[in-house]
Scaffold this active site. Structure first.
Site, mmCIF file in Angstrom:
data_model
loop_
_atom_site.group_PDB
_atom_site.id
_atom_site.type_symbol
_atom_site.label_atom_id
_atom_site.label_comp_id
_atom_site.label_asym_id
_atom_site.label_seq_id
_atom_site.Cartn_x
_atom_site.Cartn_y
_atom_site.Cartn_z
ATOM 1 N N SER A 22 0.863 -1.174 0.006
ATOM 2 C CA SER A 22 -0.050 -0.045 -0.078
ATOM 3 C C SER A 22 0.681 1.341 0.212
ATOM 4 C CB SER A 22 -0.923 -0.093 1.397
ATOM 5 O OG SER A 22 -1.493 1.350 1.250
ATOM 6 N N LEU A 23 0.402 2.239 -0.649
ATOM 7 C CA LEU A 23 0.952 3.671 -0.694
ATOM 8 C C LEU A 23 0.362 4.438 0.314
ATOM 9 C CD1 LEU A 23 0.824 4.383 -4.704
ATOM 10 C CD2 LEU A 23 2.981 3.840 -3.144
ATOM 11 N N SER A 24 -0.426 3.952 0.980
ATOM 12 C CA SER A 24 -1.070 4.791 2.149
ATOM 13 C C SER A 24 -0.166 5.376 3.406
ATOM 14 C CB SER A 24 -2.314 4.437 2.749
ATOM 15 O OG SER A 24 -3.425 4.231 1.705
ATOM 16 N N SER A 69 -9.200 -1.619 4.904
ATOM 17 C CA SER A 69 -9.404 -1.959 3.484
ATOM 18 C C SER A 69 -9.656 -3.638 3.481
ATOM 19 C CB SER A 69 -8.154 -1.775 2.722
ATOM 20 O OG SER A 69 -8.255 -1.587 1.266
ATOM 21 N N LYS A 73 -13.685 -4.079 4.874
ATOM 22 C CA LYS A 73 -14.580 -2.882 4.929
ATOM 23 C C LYS A 73 -16.006 -2.969 5.409
ATOM 24 C CE LYS A 73 -12.606 0.068 1.426
ATOM 25 N NZ LYS A 73 -12.517 0.550 0.087
ATOM 26 N N ASN A 94 -13.900 2.600 5.310
ATOM 27 C CA ASN A 94 -12.616 2.740 5.081
ATOM 28 C C ASN A 94 -11.810 3.327 6.023
ATOM 29 O OD1 ASN A 94 -13.147 5.387 4.102
ATOM 30 N ND2 ASN A 94 -11.593 4.969 2.326
ATOM 31 N N ASP A 109 -14.275 6.727 -0.090
ATOM 32 C CA ASP A 109 -13.844 6.780 -1.690
ATOM 33 C C ASP A 109 -14.830 7.598 -2.269
ATOM 34 O OD1 ASP A 109 -12.066 4.790 -0.918
ATOM 35 O OD2 ASP A 109 -13.495 3.105 -0.566
ATOM 36 N N ALA A 134 -20.353 -2.386 -9.569
ATOM 37 C CA ALA A 134 -21.149 -2.592 -8.638
ATOM 38 C C ALA A 134 -20.625 -3.248 -7.399
ATOM 39 C CB ALA A 134 -22.406 -3.660 -9.077
ATOM 40 N N GLY A 135 -19.251 -2.887 -7.528
ATOM 41 C CA GLY A 135 -18.277 -3.351 -6.225
ATOM 42 C C GLY A 135 -18.216 -2.184 -5.285
ATOM 43 N N ASP A 160 -23.111 -10.967 -12.754
ATOM 44 C CA ASP A 160 -22.274 -11.428 -11.598
ATOM 45 C C ASP A 160 -22.856 -11.501 -10.141
ATOM 46 O OD1 ASP A 160 -21.373 -9.201 -10.763
ATOM 47 O OD2 ASP A 160 -19.194 -9.452 -12.018
HETATM 48 P P1 NAD Z 1 -14.730 -5.106 -6.553
HETATM 49 O O1 NAD Z 1 -14.316 -6.350 -6.581
HETATM 50 O O2 NAD Z 1 -15.503 -4.779 -5.618
HETATM 51 O O3 NAD Z 1 -15.842 -4.769 -7.761
HETATM 52 C C1 NAD Z 1 -15.391 -5.134 -9.117
HETATM 53 C C2 NAD Z 1 -16.335 -4.761 -9.969
HETATM 54 O O4 NAD Z 1 -15.792 -5.003 -11.127
HETATM 55 C C3 NAD Z 1 -17.823 -5.340 -10.089
HETATM 56 O O5 NAD Z 1 -18.494 -4.626 -10.546
HETATM 57 C C4 NAD Z 1 -17.614 -6.703 -11.139
HETATM 58 O O6 NAD Z 1 -18.741 -6.900 -11.730
HETATM 59 C C5 NAD Z 1 -16.656 -5.505 -12.328
HETATM 60 N N1 NAD Z 1 -15.891 -6.431 -13.041
HETATM 61 C C6 NAD Z 1 -14.918 -7.200 -12.792
HETATM 62 N N2 NAD Z 1 -14.545 -7.775 -13.873
HETATM 63 C C7 NAD Z 1 -15.248 -7.491 -14.942
HETATM 64 C C8 NAD Z 1 -15.318 -7.499 -16.302
HETATM 65 N N3 NAD Z 1 -14.474 -8.307 -17.043
HETATM 66 N N4 NAD Z 1 -16.466 -7.218 -17.146
HETATM 67 C C9 NAD Z 1 -17.236 -6.529 -16.367
HETATM 68 N N5 NAD Z 1 -17.134 -6.129 -15.324
HETATM 69 C C10 NAD Z 1 -16.449 -6.629 -14.391
HETATM 70 O O7 NAD Z 1 -13.788 -4.047 -6.874
HETATM 71 P P2 NAD Z 1 -13.705 -2.611 -6.330
HETATM 72 O O8 NAD Z 1 -13.051 -2.558 -5.049
HETATM 73 O O9 NAD Z 1 -15.012 -2.050 -6.569
HETATM 74 O O10 NAD Z 1 -12.526 -2.086 -7.469
HETATM 75 C C11 NAD Z 1 -12.943 -1.914 -8.913
HETATM 76 C C12 NAD Z 1 -11.620 -1.067 -9.488
HETATM 77 O O11 NAD Z 1 -11.764 0.258 -8.806
HETATM 78 C C13 NAD Z 1 -10.417 -1.990 -9.148
HETATM 79 O O12 NAD Z 1 -9.653 -1.474 -10.487
HETATM 80 C C14 NAD Z 1 -9.627 -0.824 -8.242
HETATM 81 O O13 NAD Z 1 -8.323 -0.867 -8.193
HETATM 82 C C15 NAD Z 1 -10.362 0.451 -8.255
HETATM 83 N N6 NAD Z 1 -10.320 1.283 -7.437
HETATM 84 C C16 NAD Z 1 -9.761 2.498 -6.969
HETATM 85 C C17 NAD Z 1 -9.862 3.358 -6.235
HETATM 86 C C18 NAD Z 1 -9.068 4.829 -6.231
HETATM 87 O O14 NAD Z 1 -8.942 5.327 -5.346
HETATM 88 N N7 NAD Z 1 -8.836 5.241 -7.667
HETATM 89 C C19 NAD Z 1 -10.440 3.119 -5.080
HETATM 90 C C20 NAD Z 1 -11.038 1.909 -4.931
HETATM 91 C C21 NAD Z 1 -10.953 0.854 -6.061
#
Ligand code: NAD
Length: 289
Positions: A22-24, A69, A73, A94, A109, A134-135, A160
């Protein structure tokens, strides 16, 4: 660092696993040093099984708080005294703030995403956003956007295990905010085209575009993008995802996920210290290339 730490130094943690990458810790410790604040930030390899003890330690050690994290969470909600309105709606935390033994959970976030847009001079208040995901990231963004006054959200996800999250998010937004949210199956490309056509911004909040999916984009037909559409991605490694390259070619303003990452940290920093994080200094230090 040794000059900075004293008997008065207050501890802030990060509880997650895996977490060593982590970079945090660098981000927060550099910011404390820059502002001369007497705090130290340390990462602790803590999973669901150790989490309850970890949270008790915040109280027992008089820590100022902690970041939380994956995979903690949502589980952490069981161990806190209070939740911010956004954390309650998202169902995830978070950031924990310890005020004299009372632990409040926040989610930064979504505010990080909104601040990142603001910093890029993108105003989506009163407008419509189409978003894929939807994650954890997507849920926090949708809820915060709705709280902040985004007028309409069109949410797309594939069918999914995350799809039911989006159903909950849409119900929550429509019940508790003035925003109108609608959920679609990502396979419905006609609706995706129509919704993007009436949106001010399209956001990718999935991991598509990041390793191992760095060669993919959820938008493959460039005619879905028009030059006055803002295209945002939560991914920041690579700094330009395939989606953002496609969007640039169509003349769109693009925003990557670095602002979200920095500003979610800045929001937590402010909750703990009451001070603004020197975001541009940190961006230069950590991401100058
Ligand atoms: P998560 O595992 O909770 O959710 C994953 C999401 O991606 C779901 O909606 C899933 O359906 C979708 N998905 C995965 N593979 C897919 C595919 N091949 N086709 C279509 N949909 C697909 O993950 P998360 O924590 O929500 O993270 C999602 C992204 O956001 C990651 O790349 C993560 O690094 C990035 N993120 C960035 C920040 C930031 O501060 N910039 C913060 C949190 C997460």
């Amino acid at each position: 660092m040794t000059e900075r730490l004293s008997g008065h130094t207050e501890l802030i943690g990060l509880m997650a696993t895996p977490i060593r990458h982590s970079l945090s810790p660098t981000m927060h410790n550099e910011a404390f040093a820059k502002l001369g604040l007497d705090y130290a930030y340390l990462a602790f390899e803590v999973g669901n099984e150790q989490l309850e003890d970890g949270i008790k330690a915040i109280r027992a050690l008089g820590m100022r708080g902690s970041n939380i994290s994956m995979p903690n969470k949502q589980v952490v909600l069981n161990y806190l005294d209070k939740l911010s309105p956004a954390a309650e709606m998202v169902g995830a935390v978070n950031t924990i703030v310890n005020d004299d033994g009372v632990l409040t959970g926040h989610i930064t976030d979504g505010t990080g995403y909104m601040s990142g847009l603001k910093q890029a001079n993108v105003d989506i208040i009163g407008k419509k956003m189409t978003i894929c995901g939807a994650g954890g990231a997507a849920t926090a963004i949708c809820i915060q956007a709705a709280i902040d006054g985004v007028k309409e959200l069109a949410i797309f996800n594939r069918q999914d295990e995350f799809f039911k999250n989006a159903e909950r998010t849409v119900a929550m937004i429509n019940e508790k905010t003035d925003c109108q949210a609608t959920l679609y199956d990502l396979a419905d490309q006609d609706s995706l085209r129509l919704e993007i056509a009436s949106s001010a911004i399209f956001t990718n909040a999935t991991g598509v575009g990041m390793k191992p999916l760095q060669d993919q984009s959820l938008i493959t037909d460039p005619t879905m993008l028009r030059s006055d559409l803002v295209v945002a991605d939560v991914v920041y490694v690579p700094s330009e995802t395939k989606l953002l390259t496609l969007a640039k070619e169509q003349g769109c303003q693009t925003v990557n996920g670095l602002g979200m990452m920095l500003w979610q940290g800045a929001a937590a920093f402010e909750l703990w210290t009451g001070k603004e994080m020197p975001v541009e200094y940190i961006r230069e230090l950590l991401f100058k290339n």
